[in-house]
Design a protein around this motif. Structure first.
Motif, PDB file in Angstrom:
ATOM      1  N   THR A   1       0.429  -1.310   0.335  1.00 21.94           N
ATOM      2  CA  THR A   1      -0.114  -0.055  -0.233  1.00 21.94           C
ATOM      3  C   THR A   1       0.790   1.324  -0.043  1.00 21.94           C
ATOM      4  O   THR A   1       1.370   1.922   1.390  1.00 21.94           O
ATOM      5  CB  THR A   1      -0.946  -0.260   1.132  1.00 21.94           C
TER       6      THR A   1
ATOM      7  N   ASP B   1      -8.057   0.840   4.062  1.00 23.03           N
ATOM      8  CA  ASP B   1      -8.998  -0.861   3.607  1.00 23.03           C
ATOM      9  C   ASP B   1      -7.924  -1.648   2.844  1.00 23.03           C
ATOM     10  O   ASP B   1      -7.850  -2.628   2.824  1.00 23.03           O
ATOM     11  CB  ASP B   1     -10.008  -0.158   2.756  1.00 23.03           C
ATOM     12  N   HIS B   2      -7.327  -1.097   1.698  1.00 23.38           N
ATOM     13  CA  HIS B   2      -6.330  -2.029   1.081  1.00 23.38           C
ATOM     14  C   HIS B   2      -5.134  -2.052   1.488  1.00 23.38           C
ATOM     15  O   HIS B   2      -5.467  -3.640   2.084  1.00 23.38           O
ATOM     16  CB  HIS B   2      -5.409  -1.504   0.613  1.00 23.38           C
ATOM     17  N   TYR B   3      -4.913  -1.496   2.906  1.00 23.55           N
ATOM     18  CA  TYR B   3      -3.816  -2.486   4.075  1.00 23.55           C
ATOM     19  C   TYR B   3      -4.094  -3.558   5.225  1.00 23.55           C
ATOM     20  O   TYR B   3      -3.775  -4.974   4.796  1.00 23.55           O
ATOM     21  CB  TYR B   3      -3.424  -0.801   5.018  1.00 23.55           C
TER      22      TYR B   3
ATOM     23  N   THR C   1      -7.064  -4.909   3.554  1.00 20.03           N
ATOM     24  CA  THR C   1      -7.314  -6.020   3.472  1.00 20.03           C
ATOM     25  C   THR C   1      -6.302  -7.278   2.761  1.00 20.03           C
ATOM     26  O   THR C   1      -5.702  -8.895   2.866  1.00 20.03           O
ATOM     27  CB  THR C   1      -8.200  -5.957   1.841  1.00 20.03           C
ATOM     28  N   THR C   2      -5.466  -7.094   2.853  1.00 16.02           N
ATOM     29  CA  THR C   2      -3.984  -7.441   2.512  1.00 16.02           C
ATOM     30  C   THR C   2      -3.234  -8.126   3.071  1.00 16.02           C
ATOM     31  O   THR C   2      -2.594  -8.979   3.687  1.00 16.02           O
ATOM     32  CB  THR C   2      -2.514  -6.241   1.478  1.00 16.02           C
TER      33      THR C   2
END
Length: 242
Positions: free
Chosen positions: A159, A218-220, A222-223
């Motif tokens: 991210t 949100d991206h972090y 999720t990963t």
């Protein structure tokens, strides 16, 4: 006759720092020292199938909002047919904090005690598999989640901080040993998360900065979860089920 693969769920919590007395040293394992900020929950019907996931955000800094994010996560996980719950270091961090923060928040507002009860019931009825000891056994050493994925050749998207106009640079507030790499790290969540909640508290959720923070978080988050299924397929499960 072969047995059909069972569906699986997974989750990972992201926390912010709670206010603690000046004479106490911060302890990340102490549920009085952290608060729930957001939780990513995921579901995979069987190995190699697409992963369904959702990130549940705390909507403001109130204990009611903390209970909401916990309850929404458990409700989402309960709605899936999986009987195995994957985590990474969940036995020492995610699961104890999920239970304790639900209890602490309910006691703070002196109601909604059904939420900690629901969390306890869900966890008792689910087979938890912490992949951290499995990876440790396989590699012969303890490694963080990102390194575990790298060692087992699992791609975890980064991210990049410069792709989000968050209006805050978390790098100067990192511990020195976390480095200055311009990608979102776990230690950045309290810094960005606390700023996020301050904006939410004053109703500034339509601002670009708020929306960019949410997108990055949100991206972090999720990963930190979706690769767990692939990791579980590559690592022998040894004495990790509860």
């Amino acid at each position: 006759m072969s047995t059909a693969p069972e569906p699986r769920t997974a989750f990972d919590i992201e926390t912010i720092n709670a206010e603690i007395p000046d004479d106490e040293e911060f302890d990340m394992k102490n549920s009085e020292h952290v608060e729930m900020f957001c939780i990513c929950a995921a579901y995979q019907p069987e190995p190699a199938k697409p992963v369904d996931y959702e990130v549940f955000f705390r909507e403001d800094s109130s204990p009611e909002a903390e209970l909401d994010v916990i309850e929404e996560t458990v409700q989402w996980l309960e709605s899936k047919p999986g009987h195995t719950l994957l985590t990474y270091n969940g036995n020492s961090f995610d699961i104890p904090h999920l239970e304790e923060r639900a209890r602490i928040a309910a006691e703070t507002i002196d109601r909604r005690f059904n939420v900690p009860e629901r969390v306890e019931s869900f966890l008792k009825g689910t087979g938890s598999v912490d992949l951290y000891p499995c990876v440790t056994d396989a590699l012969g050493e303890k490694v963080q989640f990102e390194e575990a994925c790298e060692r087992f050749e699992i791609r975890v998207p980064e991210t990049p901080l410069d792709e989000y106009e968050m209006g805050i640079d978390p790098i100067p507030q990192r511990p020195t040993y976390k480095g200055i790499e311009p990608v979102f790290k776990g230690c950045d969540v309290p810094v960005v998360g606390e700023r996020y909640l301050k904006l939410a508290d004053v109703g500034a959720t339509d601002t670009l900065v708020f929306q960019e923070m949410r997108a990055a978080l949100d991206h972090y988050a999720t990963t930190d979860v979706t690769p767990l299924f692939e990791l579980a397929d590559r690592v022998p499960i040894v004495d990790a089920a509860n």
